[in-house]
Motif scaffolding. Structure first.
Motif, PDB file in Angstrom:
ATOM      1  N   GLY A 129       0.780  -1.227   0.000  1.00  0.00           N
ATOM      2  CA  GLY A 129       0.000   0.000   0.000  1.00  0.00           C
ATOM      3  C   GLY A 129       0.814   1.280   0.000  1.00  0.00           C
ATOM      4  O   GLY A 129       0.252   2.359  -0.207  1.00  0.00           O
ATOM      5  N   PRO A 157       1.069   3.050  -3.800  1.00  0.00           N
ATOM      6  CA  PRO A 157      -0.188   3.720  -4.179  1.00  0.00           C
ATOM      7  C   PRO A 157      -0.499   4.934  -3.312  1.00  0.00           C
ATOM      8  O   PRO A 157      -0.981   5.952  -3.814  1.00  0.00           O
ATOM      9  N   LEU A 158      -0.215   4.839  -2.001  1.00  0.00           N
ATOM     10  CA  LEU A 158      -0.474   5.973  -1.108  1.00  0.00           C
ATOM     11  C   LEU A 158       0.357   7.178  -1.521  1.00  0.00           C
ATOM     12  O   LEU A 158      -0.164   8.299  -1.622  1.00  0.00           O
ATOM     13  N   VAL A 193      -7.314   3.646  -1.318  1.00  0.00           N
ATOM     14  CA  VAL A 193      -6.152   2.959  -0.746  1.00  0.00           C
ATOM     15  C   VAL A 193      -6.415   2.628   0.724  1.00  0.00           C
ATOM     16  O   VAL A 193      -6.035   1.564   1.213  1.00  0.00           O
ATOM     17  N   PRO A 242      -5.228   3.685   3.772  1.00  0.00           N
ATOM     18  CA  PRO A 242      -4.055   3.231   4.528  1.00  0.00           C
ATOM     19  C   PRO A 242      -4.366   3.153   6.016  1.00  0.00           C
ATOM     20  O   PRO A 242      -5.211   3.901   6.533  1.00  0.00           O
TER      21      PRO A 242
END
Length: 401
Positions: A12, A15-16, A185, A187
């Motif tokens: 992740g 993408p973050l 996403v 997070p």
């Protein structure tokens, strides 16, 4: 570079960083977009444009801790839903609002700005190990520098070739895309081993807002005060010699130097103390006033540029380490507020120094502001603190990174 590879392979993380870069680039450009709209679209003065920019900045500074506390208590997606909706309504409405309403709406938009930067920092603290964190925050600071290089430039180009109204809609669309991307996403805001601590009762502020936390926030404030002042000093220096059109080139050189410095620092195995990095940044800034044309100014700002991203990244790392898991969002929001306040103060502080002396005095004032914050941070971080019987001891965290 092995540290960067480890960070980017964290599930992740890539993408973050990608979606938050989009949101932060748009947010970085929002003041410029509103300035150009007021000046070109409404055909009002630069003072009027400054009022809108100040309202937006004040809202951002006040909203940071509020949004962070909401993330702590209600979760990330709830906050993103509210802030994204507010931003969509605001930016769609900008071209039809009279100035008086725009002034108030800008404050509200700042108060409920999509917290892309704060979310990135909180997620990095939750997603990485202590060994990975410095490299991760170095990447986050580099991301911030890239947003400052790209965002305002794209807005200026768009206003020149299209219209300030279209630019306002474009900024809103980019903030929308970035906010939705972060929500997708989703997070984590806390590490798996922090779940029990986060579920516990929120610790009172007196247990975490101690000398070391105040030291870190002071250095965050001092860093952005310096950086904001440097931007104005560059313009003033080149204006005096009739080369103000080259200011954009100098700013880009400064930004690229910061990106390089951040990447180099994040790859090092041994960090430097936060106060020392800020102190070196202040010392490197003062001699830039000796340059009297744009080629030499490009050379002069490289030293301070190389130290900028490392200082910002180290401050962010310090704050995240000092923050108890249950209130990390609020603490990182306080950091954002401190930095926003520094940006707001830096320009008028350096402006007064320039008016009372010469443009070179602007670099001296900015550098001295950084040195003062570094010294204050050093002294505060060394203050002995009384032991308290709590699960998290901020005063056990060392700022010598």
């Amino acid at each position: 570079m092995a540290g960067y590879r480890q960070v980017l392979t964290v599930p992740g993380m890539a993408p973050l960083l990608g979606v938050s870069l989009l949101a932060r680039t748009a947010i970085t450009a929002d003041v410029m977009a509103l300035t150009l709209y007021v000046v070109l679209g409404l055909e009002l003065s630069y003072a009027a444009a400054g009022g809108v920019a100040a309202a937006l900045t004040a809202g951002v500074a006040l909203g940071g801790p509020l949004l962070g506390r909401m993330i702590d208590s209600r979760g990330l997606r709830s906050v993103l839903l509210v802030t994204v909706l507010v931003q969509v309504v605001f930016w769609l409405s900008v071209p039809i609002l009279p100035y008086s309403i725009l002034l108030v709406a800008s404050f509200v938009a700042g108060l409920l700005m999509v917290p892309a930067q704060a979310v990135s920092r909180q997620a990095i603290a939750a997603m990485t190990t202590a060994e990975q964190r410095r490299a991760a925050f170095a990447l986050e600071s580099v991301q911030g520098e890239l947003s400052y290089i790209v965002g305002p430039a794209v807005v200026i180009l768009g206003a020149a070739t299209l219209s300030p109204e279209v630019v306002a809609w474009g900024v809103g669309a980019a903030i929308l895309a970035g906010g939705v991307g972060i929500a997708l996403v989703n997070p984590p805001m806390r590490a798996a081993d922090e779940a029990d601590a986060a579920a516990a009762e929120r610790p009172p502020r007196r247990q975490w807002l101690g000398a070391k936390m105040i030291a870190a926030l002071t250095m965050a404030f001092g860093t952005t005060t310096l950086l904001s002042g440097v931007d104005l000093a560059i313009v003033a220096t080149l204006r005096e010699v009739g080369q103000v059109s080259w200011a954009a080139v100098v700013v880009v050189v400064f930004g690229v130097s910061s990106v390089v410095g951040g990447l180099i620092y994040g790859a090092l195995t041994r960090p430097l103390p936060t106060w020392l990095l800020l102190g070196l940044l202040g010392l490197a800034t003062i001699p830039a006033g000796l340059a009297h044309d744009w080629p030499w100014l490009c050379v002069a700002v490289v030293g301070s540029g190389l130290l900028t991203a490392p200082t910002l990244g180290t401050v962010a790392d310090a704050v995240s380490r000092l923050a108890p898991p249950a209130v990390r969002g609020e603490v990182i929001g306080l950091q954002s507020s401190a930095q926003s306040a520094g940006f707001a103060l830096g320009s008028p502080l350096v402006g007064v120094a320039i008016d009372l002396s010469v443009p070179a005095g602007g670099f001296a004032a900015a550098g001295l502001a950084g040195l003062a914050a570094a010294l204050t941070g050093y002294l505060l971080s060394r203050r002995p603190a009384a032991r308290t019987a709590v699960a998290f001891h901020p005063d056990s965290v060392d700022l010598r990174w």
